[in-house]
Design a protein around this motif. Structure first.
Motif, PDB file in Angstrom:
ATOM      1  N   ILE A  76       0.820  -1.204   0.000  1.00  0.00           N
ATOM      2  CA  ILE A  76       0.000   0.000   0.000  1.00  0.00           C
ATOM      3  C   ILE A  76       0.853   1.253   0.000  1.00  0.00           C
ATOM      4  O   ILE A  76       0.523   2.265  -0.607  1.00  0.00           O
ATOM      5  CB  ILE A  76      -0.866   0.069   1.270  1.00  0.00           C
ATOM      6  CG1 ILE A  76      -1.915  -1.014   1.248  1.00  0.00           C
ATOM      7  CG2 ILE A  76      -1.538   1.412   1.370  1.00  0.00           C
ATOM      8  CD1 ILE A  76      -2.905  -0.829   2.358  1.00  0.00           C
TER       9      ILE A  76
ATOM     10  N   LEU B 122       3.990  -1.428  -6.442  1.00  0.00           N
ATOM     11  CA  LEU B 122       4.744  -2.512  -7.061  1.00  0.00           C
ATOM     12  C   LEU B 122       5.823  -2.009  -8.014  1.00  0.00           C
ATOM     13  O   LEU B 122       6.691  -2.781  -8.434  1.00  0.00           O
ATOM     14  CB  LEU B 122       3.792  -3.397  -7.875  1.00  0.00           C
ATOM     15  CG  LEU B 122       2.804  -4.271  -7.118  1.00  0.00           C
ATOM     16  CD1 LEU B 122       1.910  -4.992  -8.111  1.00  0.00           C
ATOM     17  CD2 LEU B 122       3.544  -5.271  -6.247  1.00  0.00           C
TER      18      LEU B 122
ATOM     19  N   LEU C 263       2.389  -4.387 -15.254  1.00  0.00           N
ATOM     20  CA  LEU C 263       1.689  -3.364 -14.510  1.00  0.00           C
ATOM     21  C   LEU C 263       0.565  -2.721 -15.330  1.00  0.00           C
ATOM     22  O   LEU C 263      -0.542  -2.525 -14.831  1.00  0.00           O
ATOM     23  CB  LEU C 263       2.679  -2.289 -14.029  1.00  0.00           C
ATOM     24  CG  LEU C 263       2.710  -2.019 -12.520  1.00  0.00           C
ATOM     25  CD1 LEU C 263       2.439  -3.260 -11.706  1.00  0.00           C
ATOM     26  CD2 LEU C 263       4.036  -1.398 -12.117  1.00  0.00           C
TER      27      LEU C 263
ATOM     28  N   GLU D 150       9.978  -5.631 -14.123  1.00  0.00           N
ATOM     29  CA  GLU D 150       8.796  -4.774 -14.269  1.00  0.00           C
ATOM     30  C   GLU D 150       8.147  -4.398 -12.939  1.00  0.00           C
ATOM     31  O   GLU D 150       7.380  -3.452 -12.868  1.00  0.00           O
ATOM     32  CB  GLU D 150       7.760  -5.462 -15.166  1.00  0.00           C
ATOM     33  CG  GLU D 150       8.238  -5.595 -16.604  1.00  0.00           C
ATOM     34  CD  GLU D 150       7.284  -6.424 -17.452  1.00  0.00           C
ATOM     35  OE1 GLU D 150       7.604  -6.647 -18.634  1.00  0.00           O
ATOM     36  OE2 GLU D 150       6.240  -6.852 -16.943  1.00  0.00           O
ATOM     37  N   VAL D 151       8.427  -5.183 -11.913  1.00  0.00           N
ATOM     38  CA  VAL D 151       7.901  -4.843 -10.584  1.00  0.00           C
ATOM     39  C   VAL D 151       9.000  -5.083  -9.555  1.00  0.00           C
ATOM     40  O   VAL D 151       9.974  -5.802  -9.817  1.00  0.00           O
ATOM     41  CB  VAL D 151       6.674  -5.707 -10.218  1.00  0.00           C
ATOM     42  CG1 VAL D 151       5.594  -5.580 -11.268  1.00  0.00           C
ATOM     43  CG2 VAL D 151       7.074  -7.150 -10.022  1.00  0.00           C
ATOM     44  N   SER D 152       8.802  -4.490  -8.391  1.00  0.00           N
ATOM     45  CA  SER D 152       9.795  -4.650  -7.341  1.00  0.00           C
ATOM     46  C   SER D 152       9.677  -6.018  -6.691  1.00  0.00           C
ATOM     47  O   SER D 152       8.708  -6.739  -6.923  1.00  0.00           O
ATOM     48  CB  SER D 152       9.591  -3.564  -6.294  1.00  0.00           C
ATOM     49  OG  SER D 152       8.320  -3.737  -5.685  1.00  0.00           O
TER      50      SER D 152
ATOM     51  N   ALA E 174      -7.218   4.660 -11.585  1.00  0.00           N
ATOM     52  CA  ALA E 174      -6.970   5.025 -10.193  1.00  0.00           C
ATOM     53  C   ALA E 174      -6.369   3.849  -9.422  1.00  0.00           C
ATOM     54  O   ALA E 174      -5.438   4.013  -8.632  1.00  0.00           O
ATOM     55  CB  ALA E 174      -8.271   5.475  -9.540  1.00  0.00           C
TER      56      ALA E 174
ATOM     57  N   LEU F 109      -2.608   3.323  -7.607  1.00  0.00           N
ATOM     58  CA  LEU F 109      -2.414   2.853  -6.234  1.00  0.00           C
ATOM     59  C   LEU F 109      -1.460   1.665  -6.176  1.00  0.00           C
ATOM     60  O   LEU F 109      -0.482   1.653  -5.436  1.00  0.00           O
ATOM     61  CB  LEU F 109      -3.765   2.470  -5.616  1.00  0.00           C
ATOM     62  CG  LEU F 109      -3.712   1.797  -4.246  1.00  0.00           C
ATOM     63  CD1 LEU F 109      -3.050   2.708  -3.223  1.00  0.00           C
ATOM     64  CD2 LEU F 109      -5.100   1.404  -3.776  1.00  0.00           C
ATOM     65  N   ILE F 110      -1.747   0.663  -6.985  1.00  0.00           N
ATOM     66  CA  ILE F 110      -0.909  -0.530  -6.987  1.00  0.00           C
ATOM     67  C   ILE F 110       0.506  -0.226  -7.408  1.00  0.00           C
ATOM     68  O   ILE F 110       1.467  -0.791  -6.917  1.00  0.00           O
ATOM     69  CB  ILE F 110      -1.449  -1.554  -8.016  1.00  0.00           C
ATOM     70  CG1 ILE F 110      -2.759  -2.112  -7.544  1.00  0.00           C
ATOM     71  CG2 ILE F 110      -0.453  -2.675  -8.170  1.00  0.00           C
ATOM     72  CD1 ILE F 110      -3.192  -3.274  -8.369  1.00  0.00           C
ATOM     73  N   SER F 111       0.616   0.661  -8.345  1.00  0.00           N
ATOM     74  CA  SER F 111       1.916   0.940  -8.913  1.00  0.00           C
ATOM     75  C   SER F 111       2.793   1.774  -7.978  1.00  0.00           C
ATOM     76  O   SER F 111       3.947   1.438  -7.716  1.00  0.00           O
ATOM     77  CB  SER F 111       1.686   1.644 -10.250  1.00  0.00           C
ATOM     78  OG  SER F 111       2.882   2.142 -10.743  1.00  0.00           O
ATOM     79  N   ASP F 112       2.246   2.868  -7.443  1.00  0.00           N
ATOM     80  CA  ASP F 112       3.075   3.775  -6.649  1.00  0.00           C
ATOM     81  C   ASP F 112       2.764   3.826  -5.164  1.00  0.00           C
ATOM     82  O   ASP F 112       3.496   4.447  -4.399  1.00  0.00           O
ATOM     83  CB  ASP F 112       2.952   5.195  -7.223  1.00  0.00           C
ATOM     84  CG  ASP F 112       3.378   5.236  -8.677  1.00  0.00           C
ATOM     85  OD1 ASP F 112       4.364   4.550  -9.016  1.00  0.00           O
ATOM     86  OD2 ASP F 112       2.712   5.924  -9.483  1.00  0.00           O
ATOM     87  N   GLY F 113       1.639   3.255  -4.772  1.00  0.00           N
ATOM     88  CA  GLY F 113       1.316   3.269  -3.352  1.00  0.00           C
ATOM     89  C   GLY F 113       0.784   4.609  -2.877  1.00  0.00           C
ATOM     90  O   GLY F 113       0.522   5.502  -3.682  1.00  0.00           O
ATOM     91  N   LEU F 114       0.665   4.716  -1.573  1.00  0.00           N
ATOM     92  CA  LEU F 114       0.062   5.914  -0.977  1.00  0.00           C
ATOM     93  C   LEU F 114       1.106   6.870  -0.406  1.00  0.00           C
ATOM     94  O   LEU F 114       0.796   8.016  -0.080  1.00  0.00           O
ATOM     95  CB  LEU F 114      -0.857   5.512   0.168  1.00  0.00           C
ATOM     96  CG  LEU F 114      -2.158   4.792  -0.172  1.00  0.00           C
ATOM     97  CD1 LEU F 114      -2.864   4.400   1.121  1.00  0.00           C
ATOM     98  CD2 LEU F 114      -3.065   5.694  -0.995  1.00  0.00           C
TER      99      LEU F 114
END
Lengths: 208, 208
Positions: free
Chosen positions: A200, A204, B98, B156-158, B195, B199-204
């Motif tokens: 969150i 990712l 992503l 592509e993802v962490s 949206a 969120l999934i990509s960069d977080g909060l």
DNA sequence: CTGAAACCTGAACCAGGATTCAACTCTGGA
DNA sequence: TCCAGAGTTGAATCCTGGTTCAGGTTTCAG
């Protein structure tokens, strides 16, 4: 000047206990119903068995509840409250919203592990009392949305779509609760909460 | 040398149609059941009404299905497949995981909006046929987990906890589907997907 | 064309379980 | 102590709706 003293004008024929004795019985029945529905689900659950668990006659059940659906609804409201009461303090106690989210999830998972019946009942309400189910999640989602927006005000989270974020995070938590609370207890709740928190918080996207 | 040619030794007394005619009937009943359970839910849904919708006698129903629960299970399997078949291609067609996630969610939301019955049925299976429900989500989650791990391989993802991530993202999608697919169609699916993707990509976490 | 397997039919059966109700027991205020 | 209202009781009622079954009808290989 229209309605007078006569106790409870509108809800006259209601089933609210007038005595400590009655109150006690209602509580006992409610707990028995939680156990019954938690174990067998709404439809395999039976009033006769609820009465039995409660150590009460079937007739007494109908003194306090109009129908099978009525107890179920009462139960959903009861639990919706319980979950919230258990989790919210953990969120508020945290120094900032994001770590609050983590603490809240851990608390939620712990709660689920010790209250599987409640969890199941709220979920099943989607099919027995859709409005109650909706009311539960809508209210939780609203809580999330405002809470997040406030956190943004304090610079604790980035700007974004509060509504979508609220529902997304809620769904996340519910499914983690299902998987790691109800189905699979091999991992520690703190562990799960930490991993979810990382997701969150940072997403990712690969570190750049 | 024990079992011989006689058609289907073990599953002898099974109810698999042996003819094109039978196959057709099964399909018709399955569709009728989907409509019935989608509208009324499992328990208020009735076999008599399913037969009626299908334009078939009750007896025919029992020629092909052992019980009410049996059709329901068949339905869940059928739908689990349908959702996957609809969504997966969208994910694969994307240039990277992503953005695939984004396309997949949009496709899922569109699917939900046009197949509300199916959505509801899978959810209700949690209470009618828990194992089927579990099987559905466990398999979807596994797909997610491996897919994400692969994406990590491609940078592509962490790195992270695949299992938790998979269940988290799945829960997110399911709840977004419930809220913006079934309950609230005022916003465009692309919008929601964007949206959620953010969120999934960069977080909060606030931009630093 | 023919008969046997595959399908279809729907009234009747039946169990399970929610709900009712008329009579009985408790409890607390006067 | 007394009793009216509050609670309690559980057998009997009732009804929904899943499942059965004893034939009919269709299909198709030979």
């Amino acid at each position: 000047m229209q309605q007078q003293a006569p106790p409870l004008p509108v809800a006259a024929a209601d089933k609210t206990p007038r005595t400590a004795r009655g109150q006690r019985t209602v509580r006992i029945i409610l707990d028995a119903a939680a156990a019954e529905f938690g174990e067998r689900g709404y439809h395999d659950g039976s009033i006769a068995r609820i009465a039995q668990r409660a150590g009460v006659a079937i007739g007494s059940f109908y003194t306090w509840f109009d129908s099978k659906e009525a107890v179920f609804r009462a139960l959903v409201a009861d639990m919706s409250r319980q979950v919230r009461e258990h989790v919210v303090p953990h969120i508020l106690a945290a120094p900032d919203r994001l770590s609050g989210e983590r603490a809240g999830l851990a608390a939620f998972l712990d709660f689920v592990r010790t209250h599987k019946a409640l969890y199941r009942i709220i979920d099943e309400s989607a099919f027995v009392a859709e409005d109650a189910y909706r009311a539960h999640y809508v209210s939780v989602a609203e809580g999330y949305a405002t809470s997040l927006a406030q956190a943004f005000g304090k610079g604790e989270v980035s700007d974004g779509d509060w509504q979508v974020r609220a529902w997304a995070i809620m769904g996340m938590n519910v499914f983690l609760g299902l998987k790691f609370g109800v189905w699979d207890e091999t991992r520690s709740t703190a562990d799960i909460a930490a991993a979810a928190h990382a997701l969150i918080s940072d997403g990712l996207a690969p570190r750049r």
